[in-house]
Design an enzyme around this catalytic site. Sequence first.
Site, PDB file in Angstrom:
ATOM      1  N   ASN A 268      14.126 -28.175  10.392  1.00 40.23           N
ATOM      2  CA  ASN A 268      14.853 -29.390   9.935  1.00 40.23           C
ATOM      3  C   ASN A 268      16.195 -28.789   9.386  1.00 40.23           C
ATOM      4  OD1 ASN A 268      15.850 -31.483   8.350  1.00 40.23           O
ATOM      5  ND2 ASN A 268      14.484 -31.261   6.690  1.00 40.23           N
TER       6      ASN A 268
ATOM      7  N   LYS B  99      18.498 -30.218   8.146  1.00 41.36           N
ATOM      8  CA  LYS B  99      19.418 -31.197   7.109  1.00 41.36           C
ATOM      9  C   LYS B  99      20.875 -31.315   7.120  1.00 41.36           C
ATOM     10  CE  LYS B  99      15.996 -29.137   4.099  1.00 41.36           C
ATOM     11  NZ  LYS B  99      15.456 -28.680   2.696  1.00 41.36           N
TER      12      LYS B  99
ATOM     13  N   HIS C  51      10.738 -37.629   4.652  1.00 44.51           N
ATOM     14  CA  HIS C  51      11.154 -36.370   3.877  1.00 44.51           C
ATOM     15  C   HIS C  51      11.311 -36.573   2.381  1.00 44.51           C
ATOM     16  CE1 HIS C  51      12.954 -32.653   2.719  1.00 44.51           C
ATOM     17  NE2 HIS C  51      12.414 -32.118   3.773  1.00 44.51           N
TER      18      HIS C  51
ATOM     19  N   GLU D 284      13.186 -35.396   0.335  1.00 50.57           N
ATOM     20  CA  GLU D 284      14.709 -35.433   0.088  1.00 50.57           C
ATOM     21  C   GLU D 284      15.072 -36.876   0.076  1.00 50.57           C
ATOM     22  OE1 GLU D 284      16.335 -32.312   2.331  1.00 50.57           O
ATOM     23  OE2 GLU D 284      15.366 -30.687   0.856  1.00 50.57           O
TER      24      GLU D 284
ATOM     25  N   GLU E 193       4.330 -31.296   2.627  1.00 57.54           N
ATOM     26  CA  GLU E 193       5.329 -30.379   1.959  1.00 57.54           C
ATOM     27  C   GLU E 193       5.503 -30.561   0.288  1.00 57.54           C
ATOM     28  OE1 GLU E 193       8.934 -29.628   5.009  1.00 57.54           O
ATOM     29  OE2 GLU E 193       9.320 -31.609   3.903  1.00 57.54           O
TER      30      GLU E 193
ATOM     31  N   GLY F  93      12.867 -25.411  -0.305  1.00 56.36           N
ATOM     32  CA  GLY F  93      14.095 -24.617  -0.561  1.00 56.36           C
ATOM     33  C   GLY F  93      14.092 -23.775  -1.806  1.00 56.36           C
TER      34      GLY F  93
ATOM     35  N   SER G 251       9.555 -23.453   2.385  1.00 57.79           N
ATOM     36  CA  SER G 251       9.788 -22.118   2.178  1.00 57.79           C
ATOM     37  C   SER G 251       8.949 -21.025   3.456  1.00 57.79           C
ATOM     38  CB  SER G 251       9.637 -21.210   0.997  1.00 57.79           C
ATOM     39  OG  SER G 251      10.457 -21.976  -0.048  1.00 57.79           O
TER      40      SER G 251
ATOM     41  N   GLY H 100      12.825 -25.443   6.815  1.00 56.87           N
ATOM     42  CA  GLY H 100      14.164 -25.765   6.434  1.00 56.87           C
ATOM     43  C   GLY H 100      15.226 -24.676   6.626  1.00 56.87           C
ATOM     44  N   GLY H 101      15.460 -24.041   5.398  1.00 60.69           N
ATOM     45  CA  GLY H 101      16.477 -22.925   5.353  1.00 60.69           C
ATOM     46  C   GLY H 101      16.136 -21.924   6.575  1.00 60.69           C
TER      47      GLY H 101
HETATM   48  C1  PEP Z   1      12.358 -28.718   4.651  1.00 64.12           C
HETATM   49  O1  PEP Z   1      13.360 -29.208   4.188  1.00 64.12           O
HETATM   50  O2  PEP Z   1      11.369 -29.660   5.001  1.00 64.12           O
HETATM   51  C2  PEP Z   1      11.652 -27.616   3.931  1.00 64.12           C
HETATM   52  C3  PEP Z   1      10.496 -27.212   4.035  1.00 64.12           C
HETATM   53  O3  PEP Z   1      12.844 -26.695   3.493  1.00 64.12           O
HETATM   54  P1  PEP Z   1      12.598 -25.240   3.332  1.00 64.12           P
HETATM   55  O4  PEP Z   1      11.764 -24.504   4.507  1.00 64.12           O
HETATM   56  O5  PEP Z   1      13.899 -24.652   3.171  1.00 64.12           O
HETATM   57  O6  PEP Z   1      11.993 -25.004   2.145  1.00 64.12           O
END
Ligand code: PEP
Length: 253
Positions: free
Chosen positions: A9, A11, A95, A97, A167, A173, A213, A234-235
Amino acid sequence: MRKTIIAGNWKMNHTGEQVKSVLTELVADVALGVKPEVVVAPVFPYLETAVQLTQGTAVHIAAQNMHFEESGAYTGEVSPSMLVDIGVEYVIIGHSERRTYFNETDETVNLKVKAALAHDLIPIMCCGETLQQREQGEMQRFIEGQIEAGLAGISKEEVENIVIAYEPIWAIGTGKTATVEQAQEVCALIRRKLEALYDIKTADKISILYGGSVKSGNVGELTSSLDIDGGLVGGASLKADEFTKIITTAVVK
Ligand code: PEP
């Protein structure tokens, strides 16, 4: 048997040039026929370019959101048929967010999941509790409620085409990963809820991903767990080399 999926993802990150360079590197690094299903979700303006760059490769493209209506006066929104029209295959729905910053509710998540299915898009339906809910002992009730509401009115045949992502909001994040035991416990709980809503055979066919993460250093352990069928990343999905490591380290059971 259910699929192992590693989904990135992105973002609101990466300009057009960055999308092109990361995807070019990724398709070169990830061999066709790689075991996990690989999915990447760039921002809307570059989805068509992403689809073109990944055609015939191991990488599938997802949108990060969509509206549930077909067309009309919904300024700023994108419909499921528009995504299908440009070759998008997956869509992330609900999600945390989007729930937090854009007022997504279980009801809109449900409408979007239904709209995605009606258009043969694969929804990745997200759920997850806050730290406060976990600490107050409300996690189980909350997650089960999100699953039940998100899947309301969806048949046994349809639900097999859905991917669920667990999640925990406190792990997104933050660099704080849920322990493998915590992630497995909730993914198992989700599967039991699916079993109660449908049946054991159906629940067994649904891929449940963990997100929060995820990186190359923990994906192996996480995906070794019985009920964790991959990751929503994500990251760590923003750079091709680390994302490739995650894909190749993931355990396909
Ligand atoms: C996400 O945005 O779905 C996510 C899990 O982010 P991160 O891996 O950065 O925690």
